[in-house]
Design a protein around this motif. Structure first.
Motif, mmCIF file in Angstrom:
data_model
loop_
_atom_site.group_PDB
_atom_site.id
_atom_site.type_symbol
_atom_site.label_atom_id
_atom_site.label_comp_id
_atom_site.label_asym_id
_atom_site.label_seq_id
_atom_site.Cartn_x
_atom_site.Cartn_y
_atom_site.Cartn_z
ATOM 1 N N LYS A 7 24.458 50.761 -37.377
ATOM 2 C CA LYS A 7 25.382 51.536 -37.131
ATOM 3 C C LYS A 7 25.963 52.331 -38.597
ATOM 4 C CE LYS A 7 26.871 49.744 -32.908
ATOM 5 N NZ LYS A 7 27.968 49.344 -31.984
ATOM 6 N N GLN A 8 26.415 51.773 -39.580
ATOM 7 C CA GLN A 8 26.830 52.267 -40.883
ATOM 8 C C GLN A 8 25.618 52.991 -41.328
ATOM 9 O OE1 GLN A 8 27.477 48.316 -43.001
ATOM 10 N NE2 GLN A 8 29.685 49.216 -43.543
ATOM 11 N N ILE A 9 24.619 52.714 -41.332
ATOM 12 C CA ILE A 9 23.284 53.564 -41.921
ATOM 13 C C ILE A 9 23.296 54.879 -40.789
ATOM 14 C CG2 ILE A 9 21.108 53.709 -42.376
ATOM 15 C CD1 ILE A 9 22.404 51.669 -44.152
ATOM 16 N N GLU A 10 23.251 54.592 -39.815
ATOM 17 C CA GLU A 10 23.315 55.769 -38.872
ATOM 18 C C GLU A 10 24.502 56.813 -39.149
ATOM 19 O OE1 GLU A 10 21.071 56.923 -37.011
ATOM 20 O OE2 GLU A 10 19.903 55.323 -36.149
ATOM 21 N N ASN A 11 25.547 56.450 -39.348
ATOM 22 C CA ASN A 11 26.920 57.356 -39.760
ATOM 23 C C ASN A 11 26.989 57.549 -41.182
ATOM 24 O OD1 ASN A 11 27.431 57.026 -36.829
ATOM 25 N ND2 ASN A 11 28.618 55.144 -37.124
ATOM 26 N N GLY A 12 26.327 57.099 -42.097
ATOM 27 C CA GLY A 12 26.374 57.357 -43.383
ATOM 28 C C GLY A 12 26.294 58.983 -43.837
ATOM 29 N N VAL A 13 26.675 59.152 -45.074
ATOM 30 C CA VAL A 13 26.490 60.367 -45.656
ATOM 31 C C VAL A 13 25.405 60.624 -46.623
ATOM 32 C CG1 VAL A 13 27.555 62.377 -47.079
ATOM 33 C CG2 VAL A 13 28.946 61.066 -45.217
ATOM 34 N N TYR A 14 24.374 61.527 -46.398
ATOM 35 C CA TYR A 14 23.293 61.507 -47.316
ATOM 36 C C TYR A 14 23.231 62.800 -48.078
ATOM 37 C CZ TYR A 14 21.487 57.805 -44.368
ATOM 38 O OH TYR A 14 21.326 56.691 -43.400
ATOM 39 N N LEU A 15 22.950 62.396 -49.402
ATOM 40 C CA LEU A 15 22.952 63.309 -50.512
ATOM 41 C C LEU A 15 21.491 63.586 -50.955
ATOM 42 C CD1 LEU A 15 26.004 61.848 -52.899
ATOM 43 C CD2 LEU A 15 25.966 63.716 -50.755
ATOM 44 N N ILE A 16 21.126 64.902 -50.626
ATOM 45 C CA ILE A 16 19.827 65.385 -51.044
ATOM 46 C C ILE A 16 19.765 66.002 -52.439
ATOM 47 C CG2 ILE A 16 17.536 66.633 -50.278
ATOM 48 C CD1 ILE A 16 18.435 66.045 -47.491
ATOM 49 N N ASN A 17 19.071 65.517 -53.338
ATOM 50 C CA ASN A 17 19.384 65.849 -54.626
ATOM 51 C C ASN A 17 20.793 66.152 -55.224
ATOM 52 O OD1 ASN A 17 16.434 65.919 -55.046
ATOM 53 N ND2 ASN A 17 16.354 68.160 -54.707
ATOM 54 N N GLY A 18 21.666 65.090 -54.671
ATOM 55 C CA GLY A 18 22.947 65.516 -55.119
ATOM 56 C C GLY A 18 23.858 66.204 -54.291
ATOM 57 N N GLN A 19 23.302 66.541 -53.365
ATOM 58 C CA GLN A 19 24.080 67.734 -52.593
ATOM 59 C C GLN A 19 24.133 67.276 -51.058
ATOM 60 O OE1 GLN A 19 21.862 71.426 -53.073
ATOM 61 N NE2 GLN A 19 23.575 72.116 -54.800
ATOM 62 N N VAL A 20 25.118 67.490 -50.406
ATOM 63 C CA VAL A 20 25.402 67.508 -48.981
ATOM 64 C C VAL A 20 24.948 68.833 -48.268
ATOM 65 C CG1 VAL A 20 26.902 67.049 -47.050
ATOM 66 C CG2 VAL A 20 27.137 65.520 -49.143
ATOM 67 N N LYS A 21 23.939 68.846 -47.513
ATOM 68 C CA LYS A 21 23.691 69.994 -46.945
ATOM 69 C C LYS A 21 23.930 69.901 -45.491
ATOM 70 C CE LYS A 21 19.924 71.036 -50.411
ATOM 71 N NZ LYS A 21 18.613 71.414 -50.646
ATOM 72 N N ASP A 22 23.981 71.221 -44.807
ATOM 73 C CA ASP A 22 24.280 71.254 -43.415
ATOM 74 C C ASP A 22 22.950 70.908 -42.838
ATOM 75 O OD1 ASP A 22 23.847 72.977 -40.773
ATOM 76 O OD2 ASP A 22 25.988 72.701 -41.088
ATOM 77 N N GLU A 23 23.191 70.114 -41.523
ATOM 78 C CA GLU A 23 21.867 69.458 -41.047
ATOM 79 C C GLU A 23 20.875 70.665 -40.427
ATOM 80 O OE1 GLU A 23 23.649 68.350 -36.691
ATOM 81 O OE2 GLU A 23 23.127 66.876 -38.039
ATOM 82 N N ASP A 24 21.212 71.649 -40.025
ATOM 83 C CA ASP A 24 20.652 72.570 -39.512
ATOM 84 C C ASP A 24 20.066 73.872 -40.656
ATOM 85 O OD1 ASP A 24 20.947 71.846 -36.987
ATOM 86 O OD2 ASP A 24 22.756 72.774 -36.694
ATOM 87 N N CYS A 25 20.295 73.304 -41.693
ATOM 88 C CA CYS A 25 19.855 74.111 -42.803
ATOM 89 C C CYS A 25 18.187 73.962 -43.261
ATOM 90 C CB CYS A 25 20.368 74.053 -44.209
ATOM 91 S SG CYS A 25 22.060 74.705 -44.243
ATOM 92 N N ASP A 26 17.545 74.854 -43.509
ATOM 93 C CA ASP A 26 16.154 74.559 -44.056
ATOM 94 C C ASP A 26 16.133 73.688 -45.378
ATOM 95 O OD1 ASP A 26 13.652 74.751 -45.017
ATOM 96 O OD2 ASP A 26 13.335 76.919 -44.107
ATOM 97 N N LEU A 27 15.352 72.559 -45.203
ATOM 98 C CA LEU A 27 15.267 71.935 -46.405
ATOM 99 C C LEU A 27 14.905 72.545 -47.604
ATOM 100 C CD1 LEU A 27 15.395 68.840 -47.308
ATOM 101 C CD2 LEU A 27 13.106 68.500 -46.723
ATOM 102 N N LEU A 28 14.002 73.274 -47.623
ATOM 103 C CA LEU A 28 13.280 74.084 -48.762
ATOM 104 C C LEU A 28 14.246 75.406 -48.903
ATOM 105 C CD1 LEU A 28 9.696 73.760 -47.900
ATOM 106 C CD2 LEU A 28 10.896 72.522 -49.467
ATOM 107 N N GLU A 29 15.585 75.333 -48.384
ATOM 108 C CA GLU A 29 16.353 76.675 -48.565
ATOM 109 C C GLU A 29 16.602 76.814 -50.134
ATOM 110 O OE1 GLU A 29 20.273 78.799 -46.829
ATOM 111 O OE2 GLU A 29 20.244 76.399 -47.052
ATOM 112 N N GLY A 30 16.399 77.962 -50.826
ATOM 113 C CA GLY A 30 16.596 78.228 -52.223
ATOM 114 C C GLY A 30 15.518 77.786 -53.159
ATOM 115 N N GLN A 31 14.376 77.295 -52.384
ATOM 116 C CA GLN A 31 13.190 76.911 -53.266
ATOM 117 C C GLN A 31 12.441 78.274 -53.570
ATOM 118 O OE1 GLN A 31 12.674 74.109 -54.452
ATOM 119 N NE2 GLN A 31 13.995 73.075 -53.158
ATOM 120 N N LYS A 32 11.693 78.264 -54.581
ATOM 121 C CA LYS A 32 10.963 79.605 -55.042
ATOM 122 C C LYS A 32 9.716 79.872 -54.294
ATOM 123 C CE LYS A 32 11.463 79.065 -59.959
ATOM 124 N NZ LYS A 32 10.611 78.791 -61.226
#
Length: 449
Positions: free
Chosen positions: A213-238
């Motif tokens: 449950k701790q893992i499920e409720n954790g906050v996940y930083l992707i490349n050091g950033q917290v991103k909105d879950e509905d955002c495109d993972l590749l947003e901002g990529q070339k």
């Protein structure tokens, strides 16, 4: 309209090269990834022959009775341990002779439900309501090469078959995205005295469910950033010349933040529990997940990483108990626990995994890969992601007598749960400690509001 399965061309070549070797049929697993619009199949793995059943098949023909569901589910459970985050057993296939081409639909239906039920028992997580609940069955006639692709809703035991499209694509997973992280775990699991009838394995799984449950409720930083879950993972990529994000060699670093304390809005109550012992899991866990590059969402990436964390810890605990059960006469204090080994899928950015105990050779790991996945690999392709760690099984005594400096020691006696652990009895209070130091990966960073 049925679901569409986009299939790596090498899977089609593999299926067409399967040799029945005089048998009426062979069966196996289809491995890949689900998405809301379509599913991706990147690997097929024939179920290895059951040697005991082969002896019985010298007196054929029971035909449908020869489809060993139990053996197939054992294979599925082994293969599921070898899948990183984002990959699943999507279904089953059967290749038959011409004269048996019409006999297998009910058998396939039973098989796909049995496989999913068996794997689901071991998971520390549940599928969400939004996720695809259909699993595929593929029937191929070895003579005509005709394909019958159907799906079943695994959440509905009474579901009927739905037709599905089976389409091949070259280089399907050549540009998939990878996510990597290292988790440092320190899990304390008290073994309640009121549940002494439970095995050590069952008690540990119950404790891991609380940690999950701790893992499920954790906050996940992707490349050091917290991103909105509905955002495109590749947003901002070339963008490439075709207008698509360039996913080649894209690897994301993930860090996990879990809460150490509750918010001030929550009230907590201290619980005093009489325990017969405890299990402590400590170590660093290497985790990896893979995602298709067709407009992946942040929530899909986070979900894949979460599940790899939960799967690899649960799988290693299970393997430890299996090993100790097989060697239950051993009273060693330290046990070498399995660490994670990765191997690449040819023509893909995806890597599969296995687990290696300290006394296992690289050749043994290679042989296990070949047996379970029916694909050749080279020893030099094995990537050992973690250092060897040890598990310590020890015992200690906590008694009221020790508080005032007295100690009424009683003779040691072995107590059997799943394994043999030497403990001491003293004034009716027993404290047995099993410390399992795990090797594998993602780092836990604790914070408090």
């Amino acid at each position: 309209m049925g679901r569409t399965y986009i299939v790596e061309e090498s899977v089609g070549q593999y299926l067409s090269n399967v040799n029945l070797q005089g048998k009426d049929f062979v069966s196996g697993l289809l491995i890949g990834q689900c998405s809301s619009q379509k599913d991706y199949v990147i690997l097929a793995a024939r179920t290895p022959p059951n040697e005991e059943q082969n002896e019985n098949l010298k007196h054929p023909k029971a035909k449908l009775d020869n489809l060993d569901e139990e053996w197939a589910t054992v294979h599925a459970n082994q293969v599921s341990r070898m899948l990183p985050g984002g990959l699943l057993v999507l279904g089953v296939f059967i290749i038959t002779t011409l004269e048996m081409a019409n006999d297998f639909q009910n058998a396939l239906r039973r098989l796909v439900f049995a496989v999913e039920k068996s794997m689901n028992k071991k998971r520390l997580w549940n599928f969400t309501e939004e996720e695809v609940s259909e699993r595929v069955t593929l029937h191929i006639c070895s003579s005509t090469k005709k394909i019958f692709c159907r799906t079943y809703d695994i959440h509905d035991p009474k579901s009927s078959a739905k037709p599905a499209d089976w389409k091949y694509q070259n280089g399907l997973s050549a540009s998939w995205l990878s996510l990597e992280c290292t988790v440092h775990i320190n899990i304390h699991i008290p073994l309640s005295a009121t549940s002494v009838s439970y095995t050590l394995e069952k008690n540990t799984k119950n404790g891991l469910a609380r940690w999950a449950k701790q893992i499920e409720n954790g906050v996940y930083l992707i490349n050091g950033q917290v991103k909105d879950e509905d955002c495109d993972l590749l947003e901002g990529q070339k963008k490439s010349s075709r207008g698509n994000a360039q996913a080649t060699n894209h690897s994301f670093d993930v860090r996990v933040l879990t809460q150490l304390l509750l918010n001030s809005d929550h009230r907590s109550t201290a619980t005093v529990q009489i325990c017969s012992g405890s299990v402590n899991l400590k170590g660093a866990v290497k985790c990896r997940a893979y995602l298709h590059s067709n407009k992946p969402k942040v929530k899909d990436a986070v979900q894949a990483v979460k599940r790899d964390i939960l799967n690899t810890v649960a799988d290693r605990c299970e393997m430890l108990f299996e090993d100790l059960l097989l060697n239950e006469d051993s009273e060693k204090e330290f046990h070498i626990l399995p660490h994670r080994v990765f191997v690449p899928v040819p023509g893909s950015t995806v890597m599969l995994c296995d687990y290696k105990f300290g006394d296992e050779s690289a050749e043994e790991i290679r042989a296990h890969f070949i047996e379970m996945l029916d694909h050749m690999i080279q020893i030099e392709d094995l990537e050992i992601a973690e250092e060897i760690n040890t598990a310590c099984l020890s015992s200690s005594v906590n008694t009221e007598a020790s508080l005032d400096g007295t100690d009424d020691e009683q003779p040691k006696q072995p107590i059997k749960t799943t394994i043999l652990v030497k403990i001491q009895h003293n004034i009716g209070v027993v404290a047995a400690f099993a410390v399992a130091v795990l090797a594998a990966g993602i780092s836990f960073h604790y914070f408090s509001d």
